[in-house]
Each structure stands twice: as structure tokens, then as C-alpha cells.
Scaffold this motif. Structure first.
Motif, mmCIF file in Angstrom:
data_model
loop_
_atom_site.group_PDB
_atom_site.id
_atom_site.type_symbol
_atom_site.label_atom_id
_atom_site.label_comp_id
_atom_site.label_asym_id
_atom_site.label_seq_id
_atom_site.Cartn_x
_atom_site.Cartn_y
_atom_site.Cartn_z
ATOM 1 N N ALA A 28 -43.827 -34.703 -0.011
ATOM 2 C CA ALA A 28 -43.813 -34.295 -1.415
ATOM 3 C C ALA A 28 -42.411 -34.387 -1.998
ATOM 4 C CB ALA A 28 -44.353 -32.872 -1.542
ATOM 5 N N ALA A 29 -41.403 -34.006 -1.216
ATOM 6 C CA ALA A 29 -40.027 -34.094 -1.700
ATOM 7 C C ALA A 29 -39.612 -35.545 -1.915
ATOM 8 C CB ALA A 29 -39.085 -33.410 -0.716
ATOM 9 N N ALA A 30 -40.022 -36.425 -1.023
ATOM 10 C CA ALA A 30 -39.688 -37.843 -1.184
ATOM 11 C C ALA A 30 -40.338 -38.418 -2.434
ATOM 12 C CB ALA A 30 -40.118 -38.623 0.057
ATOM 13 N N GLN A 31 -41.578 -38.045 -2.680
ATOM 14 C CA GLN A 31 -42.250 -38.518 -3.888
ATOM 15 C C GLN A 31 -41.566 -37.977 -5.142
ATOM 16 O OE1 GLN A 31 -44.449 -40.780 -4.128
ATOM 17 N NE2 GLN A 31 -45.041 -40.997 -1.981
ATOM 18 N N ALA A 32 -41.095 -36.735 -5.093
ATOM 19 C CA ALA A 32 -40.372 -36.170 -6.241
ATOM 20 C C ALA A 32 -39.079 -36.933 -6.497
ATOM 21 C CB ALA A 32 -40.090 -34.690 -6.000
ATOM 22 N N GLN A 33 -38.367 -37.317 -5.444
ATOM 23 C CA GLN A 33 -37.141 -38.092 -5.614
ATOM 24 C C GLN A 33 -37.449 -39.482 -6.162
ATOM 25 O OE1 GLN A 33 -34.876 -38.029 -1.977
ATOM 26 N NE2 GLN A 33 -35.152 -35.823 -1.725
ATOM 27 N N GLN A 38 -37.455 -43.382 -10.799
ATOM 28 C CA GLN A 38 -38.239 -44.128 -11.789
ATOM 29 C C GLN A 38 -37.956 -43.627 -13.201
ATOM 30 O OE1 GLN A 38 -39.909 -46.796 -11.437
ATOM 31 N NE2 GLN A 38 -40.062 -46.933 -9.200
ATOM 32 N N GLU A 39 -37.759 -42.321 -13.359
ATOM 33 C CA GLU A 39 -37.445 -41.791 -14.694
ATOM 34 C C GLU A 39 -36.116 -42.355 -15.194
ATOM 35 O OE1 GLU A 39 -39.710 -37.442 -14.597
ATOM 36 O OE2 GLU A 39 -37.594 -37.607 -14.053
ATOM 37 N N ARG A 40 -35.131 -42.456 -14.326
ATOM 38 C CA ARG A 40 -33.851 -43.027 -14.756
ATOM 39 C C ARG A 40 -34.010 -44.489 -15.156
ATOM 40 N NH1 ARG A 40 -31.752 -40.080 -10.293
ATOM 41 N NH2 ARG A 40 -31.661 -41.998 -9.059
ATOM 42 N N LEU A 41 -34.862 -45.214 -14.398
ATOM 43 C CA LEU A 41 -35.090 -46.610 -14.732
ATOM 44 C C LEU A 41 -35.790 -46.740 -16.085
ATOM 45 C CD1 LEU A 41 -34.897 -49.569 -13.881
ATOM 46 C CD2 LEU A 41 -37.109 -49.303 -12.731
ATOM 47 N N VAL A 42 -36.745 -45.859 -16.356
ATOM 48 C CA VAL A 42 -37.442 -45.890 -17.648
ATOM 49 C C VAL A 42 -36.464 -45.597 -18.783
ATOM 50 C CG1 VAL A 42 -39.160 -44.701 -19.067
ATOM 51 C CG2 VAL A 42 -39.730 -45.382 -16.741
ATOM 52 N N GLU A 43 -35.617 -44.587 -18.601
ATOM 53 C CA GLU A 43 -34.638 -44.259 -19.635
ATOM 54 C C GLU A 43 -33.706 -45.441 -19.901
ATOM 55 O OE1 GLU A 43 -32.649 -40.816 -18.266
ATOM 56 O OE2 GLU A 43 -34.369 -39.472 -18.534
ATOM 57 N N LEU A 44 -33.261 -46.094 -18.856
ATOM 58 C CA LEU A 44 -32.377 -47.240 -19.004
ATOM 59 C C LEU A 44 -33.071 -48.379 -19.730
ATOM 60 C CD1 LEU A 44 -29.655 -48.576 -18.333
ATOM 61 C CD2 LEU A 44 -30.644 -49.311 -16.173
ATOM 62 N N ASN A 45 -34.324 -48.653 -19.348
ATOM 63 C CA ASN A 45 -35.062 -49.738 -19.989
ATOM 64 C C ASN A 45 -35.435 -49.411 -21.424
ATOM 65 O OD1 ASN A 45 -35.128 -51.698 -17.914
ATOM 66 N ND2 ASN A 45 -36.704 -50.534 -16.829
ATOM 67 N N ALA A 72 -45.734 -43.198 -9.665
ATOM 68 C CA ALA A 72 -44.894 -42.283 -8.888
ATOM 69 C C ALA A 72 -45.254 -40.830 -9.176
ATOM 70 C CB ALA A 72 -43.421 -42.540 -9.200
ATOM 71 N N LYS A 73 -45.513 -40.496 -10.439
ATOM 72 C CA LYS A 73 -45.885 -39.121 -10.779
ATOM 73 C C LYS A 73 -47.231 -38.746 -10.164
ATOM 74 C CE LYS A 73 -43.302 -38.452 -15.082
ATOM 75 N NZ LYS A 73 -43.382 -38.195 -16.540
ATOM 76 N N ASN A 74 -48.175 -39.680 -10.193
ATOM 77 C CA ASN A 74 -49.482 -39.390 -9.590
ATOM 78 C C ASN A 74 -49.364 -39.226 -8.074
ATOM 79 O OD1 ASN A 74 -50.800 -39.468 -12.042
ATOM 80 N ND2 ASN A 74 -51.335 -41.637 -11.877
ATOM 81 N N ALA A 75 -48.522 -40.064 -7.450
ATOM 82 C CA ALA A 75 -48.314 -39.923 -6.009
ATOM 83 C C ALA A 75 -47.652 -38.590 -5.689
ATOM 84 C CB ALA A 75 -47.471 -41.080 -5.493
ATOM 85 N N ALA A 76 -46.696 -38.158 -6.523
ATOM 86 C CA ALA A 76 -46.045 -36.865 -6.300
ATOM 87 C C ALA A 76 -47.026 -35.715 -6.496
ATOM 88 C CB ALA A 76 -44.857 -36.709 -7.247
ATOM 89 N N ALA A 77 -47.875 -35.815 -7.510
ATOM 90 C CA ALA A 77 -48.876 -34.767 -7.729
ATOM 91 C C ALA A 77 -49.862 -34.708 -6.564
ATOM 92 C CB ALA A 77 -49.619 -35.015 -9.043
ATOM 93 N N SER A 78 -50.254 -35.881 -6.048
ATOM 94 C CA SER A 78 -51.169 -35.908 -4.900
ATOM 95 C C SER A 78 -50.523 -35.277 -3.673
ATOM 96 C CB SER A 78 -51.577 -37.348 -4.604
ATOM 97 O OG SER A 78 -52.408 -37.414 -3.464
ATOM 98 N N ALA A 79 -49.235 -35.567 -3.448
ATOM 99 C CA ALA A 79 -48.535 -34.976 -2.300
ATOM 100 C C ALA A 79 -48.424 -33.463 -2.443
ATOM 101 C CB ALA A 79 -47.156 -35.601 -2.164
ATOM 102 N N ARG A 80 -48.196 -32.971 -3.666
ATOM 103 C CA ARG A 80 -48.134 -31.515 -3.884
ATOM 104 C C ARG A 80 -49.502 -30.876 -3.675
ATOM 105 N NH1 ARG A 80 -45.045 -32.935 -8.358
ATOM 106 N NH2 ARG A 80 -46.763 -32.362 -9.742
#
Length: 475
Positions: free
Chosen positions: A146-151, A156-163, A201-209
Motif C-alpha cells: 500500500a505504501a509503494a502504491q501511495a508513492q 504520477q501526480e507530479r507528472l500530471v502537474e508538469l504536463n 495508480a490511484k485505483n491500485a492504491a485504493a485496492s491495496a488499502r
């Protein structure tokens, strides 16, 4: 005024961030609330009754009974030669009561049953301890995932902001006629791809949580996980010493050995069934008819021996079955030892590979950062194109996500090595394994280490890509 205060308070509570769960918090809650662990502890409580049941056959039993009987006829011997008064043999309404006590004096088969009951309780203790270790290892593994998915979401959020910033600048410059439409389409494609990756990535993090929440018996996964520590475990520890520790400290190996002893005790019980048994019983009776003795209450003590000479071959069949169970348990014990050896050696190799992969991933991130920096310098100098800048930032993001994955694999590989040696969440096997309140250390020292492995804070790999200026008109 009070309504405004209430609305403000409600808005504040609604905007409050979710609680942050640490690894120690997760393990502590799992010890108390994990449903699989509670079920295992309940099975242990059930197994604890085996010795009491076995002793029940050797301890005295007391029974009481009573009856009222309406006979069809009364039987009375009139006065005469036998007695000057009438003798009532059978009254019309007969009332009687009895208290009986039975005690085994020599019961060889029960000796083995009692010994086997204690041994079966020990096997149950070890099986529950093994289940507890596996459950808590699963919790730790789920937490790291879960921690890895959060990271990964953060990257990905930084990449979205940059793009997003790059797409906005590119559109402005396209409308001003300083960039081509190809550059605008590429910027919008990069943004769309980054947004899709962020959703995944968010869905994978939610699934891990959700997985972690189920293990911790949470109704909802409304929490965040803190960056976990990395176990500082060396894969160079002497393999023979670790295998020896594994054979001594692993609960499953100890349980398999105890199961062999239990099978031998059960066979001994079959052999003891060939011997005779001796018991004593006492009975006190009272009735409303004295009979020939004229006494309404009587008592009797009986010593009885029983020896089964032939039971149709049942004992011989039981002996054959017991011999087969011994062979089966010995094979399982040998398999448990070989499995422990294999897991230690494989965990060492996996940890060594994971650490090497993590090192390569760190080097890849450094190279990607340097490449991104040089591309940025070239772009500002008018040498590099927009597409080269976009590719460099995408490569850096991919390297960062790869590093997150390799760090997860290294941490889990270290925990797996500790688990294979019996050093993760392990209580000493000679301690009271029935006490659920005993909290062992999360990590125990490996052979040859004077101190237990440390949980070092995990370094965060935070790429800091700068927003690139809008590309110059393409030549």
C-alpha cells in the motif's frame, strides 16, 4: 451565531485529512483485531480442552438416578415361617433412588490418551503461533504494498502537474503562432496519458488499502499509510547458521516434530489396549420396599477387571493405521525441514537480487535526472526539441516508479528472509504461546548479529522536474 459556528466546525471536520497509519500501528492492530488471528486463538482454546477430556476417563464419575414405578400387582409374603410380619417384596407404587461412583484403577490405554492429549495441545499451540507469524507477515507485506502504491501516486501526480503546465504553455504559444500543432498535440497526448496513469495508480492504491483494511478489520479504508521503514538485513549472513536457527525457531518445523511424537504416543496407546483394566465402583440404593432384608437402603462395592482377548482384529487394524500415521508424520516433518532450508536459501538469493536491482534502479534514477537536466539545458540553448524534453521527463518518471517498486521488493525480500529464519514477529517456542498479550519484537537478530536488525526510514526518491519553458518555433 451558533449555527454559523456549527457549520464552520462541520466544514473543518469534513476537510480534515484522513488518519495516517504507521507500520507499528498496523501490526499492533492486527495482533488485536485481525479476524483470522482471533479464529486461530479460538481454535487454541478449543484444543486446550483435550487434556481435560482425557483425564475425565481416569477421574471418578458420580451418577444419581431415581424412579417411581407403578407395578401391576403388589407382592407380599404373609406372616409365617419366614417372618412373623408381612414381607413386602414388590409394592404397588415402587419408589427408588441410587447414587453410584466409578473409578478406574488400572487403565493402560488411558495413560497414552492423557499423554497424547497434552502433546496435541502443544501441536495446536505451535500451529497457532505459526499462523500468527504468517498473518502478521501478510499484514506487513500488505502495508509495504500500500505504501509503494501511495508513492507511485505521488510520482504520477507530479507528472500530471508538469504536463498540465506544459500543455497550457504550449496552447498559449500555439495560439500565438510560436509553436507547431504537432507540439500541441504531443503535449495534450502526454497530459492525457499521465492522467490515465494517475487514475490507474490511484485505483491500485485504493485496492491495496482495501486489502490492508480487511486484514486490520477496518470497515472502511479511510486512512493513509506512512512511508514504511526498510529492514537493514544483510544477505551475506552465514547460510548454515541461518538454516540451523530456522530449524530451531520456526513453529511449523517444531509442530511437525511434535506431530511425530503424537503419532508414536497414539500407537503406544493401541499396544496398551492389549492389557487388562481394573476398576472399582460403589453404589448406594434406597427404596420404599425392604425386601427380605427389611432394609430400605443398601450399598455395594465392586472390584471388576476386564480383559479383551479378541475384538475381531480391530486392534491389529488400529496398529497398522497408527504405523501409517507415524510414517506420514515423519515424512511431513522431513518435508518441513527441507522446506525451511529451501526458504532460507531462496530468501537469501531473492534479497541479494532485490538489493542489486534496487541499486541499479537508484543509478537509473540518477542517470535519468542527469539526462533530464542536460536536455533542459539543451532546450534552453535551442539545441533540443520539445519532444526530447517530454521524453526525458517521462523517462525520469518511469525510473522513479521503478525505484519505488524495487524498494518494495527489497523490503519484502528482507522481511521474507527474517520470516524464513523465524526472526519476524516470533516468540520463543519455549515461552507461553497461549498468552495473546505477549508482544514479541518485530525483528529478532539473525545468527552472528549482536543486535537485532534495524528498521531504517525509507528514503524518498522525489524527482524535482522543473517546468520547462515553452518550446521555440520548430524549424
Amino acid at each position: 451565531m451558533s449555527s454559523l459556528l456549527a457549520l464552520t466546525l462541520a466544514a473543518t471536520l469534513a476537510a480534515a485529512p484522513p488518519p495516517v497509519l504507521t507500520l507499528e500501528d498496523a501490526l499492533s492492530r492486527a495482533r488485536k483485531e485481525n479476524l483470522d488471528l482471533k479464529a486461530a486463538q479460538a481454535r487454541l482454546q478449543q484444543a486446550d480442552t483435550a487434556s481435560r477430556k482425557a483425564w475425565a476417563g481416569y477421574l471418578p464419575t458420580i451418577t444419581a438416578s431415581g424412579a417411581i414405578i407403578r407395578n401391576s400387582d403388589a407382592a407380599i409374603i404373609p406372616p409365617g415361617l419366614l417372618s412373623p410380619v408381612p414381607i413386602e417384596i414388590q409394592p404397588l407404587i415402587q419408589r427408588q433412588a441410587q447414587i453410584e461412583l466409578r473409578q478406574a484403577i488400572i487403565a493402560p490405554q488411558l495413560w497414552a490418551a492423557i499423554q497424547g492429549a497434552y502433546k496435541s495441545e502443544r501441536v495446536a499451540e505451535l500451529n497457532v503461533e505459526q499462523a500468527r507469524r504468517e498473518i502478521l507477515f501478510g499484514v506487513a507485506q500488505a502495508y509495504y504494498g500500500a505504501a509503494a502504491q501511495a508513492q507511485a501516486v505521488t510520482v504520477q501526480e507530479r507528472l500530471v502537474e508538469l504536463n498540465q503546465a506544459r500543455a497550457k504553455d504550449t496552447r498559449v504559444r500555439f495560439e500565438a503562432g510560436t509553436v507547431t500543432r504537432v507540439a500541441l498535440l504531443r503535449a495534450e497526448q502526454d497530459l492525457s496519458r499521465a492522467e490515465q496513469d494517475l487514475i490507474r495508480a490511484k485505483n491500485a492504491a485504493a485496492s491495496a488499502r482495501l486489502v490492508l483494511a480487511t486484514l486490520l478489520a477496518f470497515d472502511e479504508a479511510d486512512f493513509q499509510v506512512a512511508p514504511p521503514p526498510e529492514p537493514q538485513v544483510s544477505p551475506k549472513t552465514d547460510t548454515a547458521a541461518m538454516i540451523q536457527r530456522s530449524l530451531e525457531a520456526r513453529a511449523d518445523v517444531a509442530a511437525s516434530r511434535e506431530t511425530v511424537e503424537l503419532a508414536r504416543i497414539n500407537k503406544r496407546g493401541v499396544w496398551l489396549s492389549y492389557l487388562p483394566t481394573l476398576g472399582v465402583s460403589g453404589a448406594w440404593r434406597i427404596a420404599n420396599s425392604g425386601g427380605f432384608t427389611g432394609q430400605s437402603d443398601t450399598w455395594a462395592i465392586t472390584f471388576a477387571a476386564q480383559w479383551t482377548l479378541w475384538d475381531g482384529g480391530l486392534r491389529e487394524a488400529n496398529l497398522s493405521e497408527a504405523s501409517g500415521r507415524i510414517a506420514e508424520s515423519e515424512a511431513n516433518a522431513r518435508k518441513a525441514e527441507l522446506t525451511a532450508r529451501e526458504e532460507v536459501k531462496r530468501a537469501q538469493l531473492d534479497l541479494e537480487s532485490a538489493l542489486a536491482n534496487r541499486l541499479k534502479a537508484e543509478q537509473t534514477v540518477e542517470l535519468a535526472r542527469e539526462s533530464q537536466r542536460l536536455t533542459d539545458v539543451s532546450f534552453k540553448a535551442g539545441v533540443a526539441t520539445y519532444l526530447e524534453v517530454a521524453d526525458a521527463n517521462t523517462a525520469l518518471t518511469g525510473a522513479e516508479i521503478g525505484l519505488v517498486s524495487e524498494r518494495l521488493q527489497a523490503a519484502v525480500a528482507a522481511l521474507r528472509l527474517l520470516r524464513s529464519v523465524g526472526a519476524f514477529e516470533a516468540r520463543a517456542l519455549d515461552s507461553d504461546l497461549k498468552d495473546p498479550s505477549v508482544v514479541p519484537p518485530t525483528l529478532r537478530p539473525l545468527p552472528g548479529q549482536s543486535e537485532q536488525p534495524q528498521l531504517a526510514p525509507q528514503e524518498q526518491s522525489q524527482p524535482q522536474p522543473e517546468q520547462q519553458p515553452a518550446p521555440a518555433p520548430q524549424q
